[in-house]
Design a protein around this motif. Structure first.
Motif, mmCIF file in Angstrom:
data_model
loop_
_atom_site.group_PDB
_atom_site.id
_atom_site.type_symbol
_atom_site.label_atom_id
_atom_site.label_comp_id
_atom_site.label_asym_id
_atom_site.label_seq_id
_atom_site.Cartn_x
_atom_site.Cartn_y
_atom_site.Cartn_z
ATOM 1 N N LEU A 126 60.180 12.078 18.686
ATOM 2 C CA LEU A 126 59.379 10.941 18.229
ATOM 3 C C LEU A 126 58.200 11.395 17.370
ATOM 4 O O LEU A 126 57.821 10.715 16.415
ATOM 5 C CB LEU A 126 58.881 10.139 19.435
ATOM 6 C CG LEU A 126 59.970 9.398 20.236
ATOM 7 C CD1 LEU A 126 59.357 8.749 21.471
ATOM 8 C CD2 LEU A 126 60.657 8.350 19.366
ATOM 9 N N SER B 240 57.393 10.248 13.411
ATOM 10 C CA SER B 240 56.184 9.421 13.248
ATOM 11 C C SER B 240 55.774 9.337 11.786
ATOM 12 O O SER B 240 55.829 10.315 11.041
ATOM 13 C CB SER B 240 55.035 10.004 14.073
ATOM 14 O OG SER B 240 55.341 10.001 15.448
ATOM 15 N N SER C 149 52.790 7.365 11.121
ATOM 16 C CA SER C 149 51.382 6.975 11.155
ATOM 17 C C SER C 149 50.705 7.688 12.307
ATOM 18 O O SER C 149 51.365 8.188 13.232
ATOM 19 C CB SER C 149 51.246 5.452 11.326
ATOM 20 O OG SER C 149 51.723 5.045 12.598
ATOM 21 N N GLN D 167 51.399 6.209 15.851
ATOM 22 C CA GLN D 167 52.726 6.614 16.327
ATOM 23 C C GLN D 167 52.717 8.062 16.801
ATOM 24 O O GLN D 167 53.311 8.402 17.835
ATOM 25 C CB GLN D 167 53.759 6.444 15.215
ATOM 26 C CG GLN D 167 54.112 5.005 14.898
ATOM 27 C CD GLN D 167 55.158 4.911 13.783
ATOM 28 O OE1 GLN D 167 55.623 5.927 13.261
ATOM 29 N NE2 GLN D 167 55.504 3.689 13.413
ATOM 30 N N SER E 171 53.427 9.377 20.564
ATOM 31 C CA SER E 171 54.519 10.335 20.782
ATOM 32 C C SER E 171 54.004 11.598 21.471
ATOM 33 O O SER E 171 54.697 12.185 22.313
ATOM 34 C CB SER E 171 55.170 10.698 19.444
ATOM 35 O OG SER E 171 55.693 9.545 18.811
#
Length: 475
Positions: free
Chosen positions: A92, A96, A98, A101, A105
């Motif tokens: 994740l 990402s 951004s 995010q 993560s």
């Protein structure tokens, strides 16, 4: 299903060492790539520190929970779940686009990272006899020393030659292999535990979070108000931890049983760990800064020089057990602690015109000594714990080790600020190394509390580790 001695002998230490390396590497590899990630996400480089702090705080919060989960649900299931969560978080992170995010993560990644090392080390404690545990532990500590050193070097190479996404993607194949291999070789130990101690978890969690956040404020790029915020967080941490102590004495099934401190070598060992790491924890931060800012080496040369202590730590692995067997824990720890403090102080003699050979020699000796110190400190801390206290003692040691890097950076940063009025940055760094050396050597006062025969039972076997395979414990 009982594992064969051969499977456990080769497999369990290897998967433990790999998880240790992966967790320690991940804690440092991101720092080098933050400016590049910030540019890609159109954010300020300073705001990217949230990705580091999010991971650190998650690990700090969940480490105390790892022992209870392992005892309740079994070491195999909990460990494999932790690796899977870590791999998911890594994937994740790579996907990402951004900062929010990425931070989310990293929190997922931290959930797995908080449990991988403590649970694998706890499993080793239960799988091996005490006289063989020190041999195995000596093996798994080497990746923990190499990881923080390799992190910035590998991170810089990946960012330069590939893409920052690969900093996280390299964890995916390693983690998948770890899960598949772990199904075969990772034993499943369980221990009867009472109901989950919600109040204790909240008190410990908030206390550790407050302490970690305060240290991040102190060690980071602090604003003028940061010292006051750090002091408030430290006060909140002390209040929570002291409240937990009262709670644990009254509870029938506390999250971490403080009776673990009744084992004298654990009490001395954990105190010595904390005091020694106040200085040692600053070295991954101070040495690269000294090489580049103080002595003027370019980043690539400084990175290569940092490989020297990593290589030395591997050599120590072959001799530290014989040294402990010959001189015992007390004398060995006193010698190592005072020697490490002295080596740190010798850094004050290094000047820009100093040839590279003495610098390499000092870093090499430093790596030799620190590797032996970690093996001796950690095994004397855990080696005498009874089986029912293993998870509690292991969790406490993991918390102290996790905080050591933050402690070290915070203290060294404060010292650099204190000495910033000196005539040059090099003099400030020299003074900081002297202060760090004195702090490290002060841990000898703690290790003097050990008795000459403490830890003798850990050195009773000169053979390689021979794991337990009794069906009573190994399911």
């Amino acid at each position: 299903m009982a594992l064969s001695a051969k499977e456990m002998l080769t497999g369990l230490p290897m998967i433990t060492a790999a998880s240790f390396f992966m967790q320690m590497l991940d804690s440092t590899i991101l720092n080098t790539a933050l400016p590049t990630i910030a540019q890609d996400m159109h954010r300020s480089p300073f705001s990217m520190q949230l990705a580091v702090i999010g991971y650190t705080l998650t690990v700090a919060l969940l480490i105390p929970l790892s022992g209870w989960l392992a005892d309740r649900f079994g070491t195999r299931r909990t460990f494999l779940s932790a690796v899977a969560i870590f791999v998911l978080g890594s994937l994740l992170c790579a996907l990402s686009t951004s900062l929010p995010q990425l931070v989310a993560s990293r929190v997922i990644q931290g959930i797995g990272g908080a449990m991988m090392v403590p649970i694998s080390r706890l499993t080793l404690m239960r799988a091996y006899k005490r006289e063989d545990f020190v041999h195995v532990f000596n093996f798994i500590t080497i990746p923990g020393l190499i990881g923080p050193i390799m992190g910035p070097i590998l991170g810089g190479w990946i960012v330069t030659c590939a893409s920052w996404h690969w900093i996280f993607l390299i964890n995916v194949p390693l983690g998948i292999l770890g899960v598949l291999y772990g199904f075969k070789v990772f034993p499943d130990f369980r221990l009867a535990r009472g109901p989950f101690d919600v109040k204790g978890f909240l008190l410990i969690g908030i206390g550790v979070l407050a302490m970690t956040a305060g240290l991040e404020l102190t060690g980071g790029k602090a604003k003028a108000s940061a010292p006051w915020a750090a002091a408030a967080l430290a006060a909140a941490s002390f209040l929570c931890i002291s409240t937990y102590v009262r709670h644990a004495r009254q509870s029938t099934s506390p999250l971490i049983n403080l009776n673990v401190f009744k084992t004298r070598t654990f009490s001395v060992g954990i105190a010595g760990n904390v005091v020694a790491r106040l200085g040692i924890g600053s070295i991954p931060f101070l040495v690269p800064l000294f090489l580049q800012t103080g002595l003027g080496y370019p980043a690539d040369i400084a990175g290569l020089l940092m490989l020297t202590p990593a290589m030395a730590s591997i050599i120590t692995k072959t001799v530290v057990l014989r040294v402990l067997g010959r001189f015992g824990y007390r004398r060995t720890l006193l010698f190592l602690t005072l020697s490490i403090g002295g080596v740190f102080m010798l850094t004050a003699l290094q000047q820009p015109e100093t040839s590279m050979l003495p610098i390499i020699a000092q870093l090499f000796i430093q790596g030799l000594l620190m590797s032996g110190q970690f093996t001796a400190m950690n095994t004397i801390t855990l080696g005498a714990l009874p089986a029912e206290m293993a998870s509690d003692g292991n969790s406490l040691l993991s918390v102290s080790q996790n905080l050591s890097l933050s402690f070290g950076i915070a203290i060294s940063t404060a010292l650099l600020r204190l000495f910033s009025g000196m005539s040059s940055p090099l003099q400030a760094l020299h003074a900081t190394f002297i202060a760090v050396g004195v702090m490290t050597a002060a841990a000898a006062l703690v290790f003097m509390l050990l008795r000459p025969d403490d830890g003798a039972h850990l050195l009773g076997s000169s053979r390689a580790g021979k794991p337990r395979t009794d069906k009573k414990e190994n399911e």
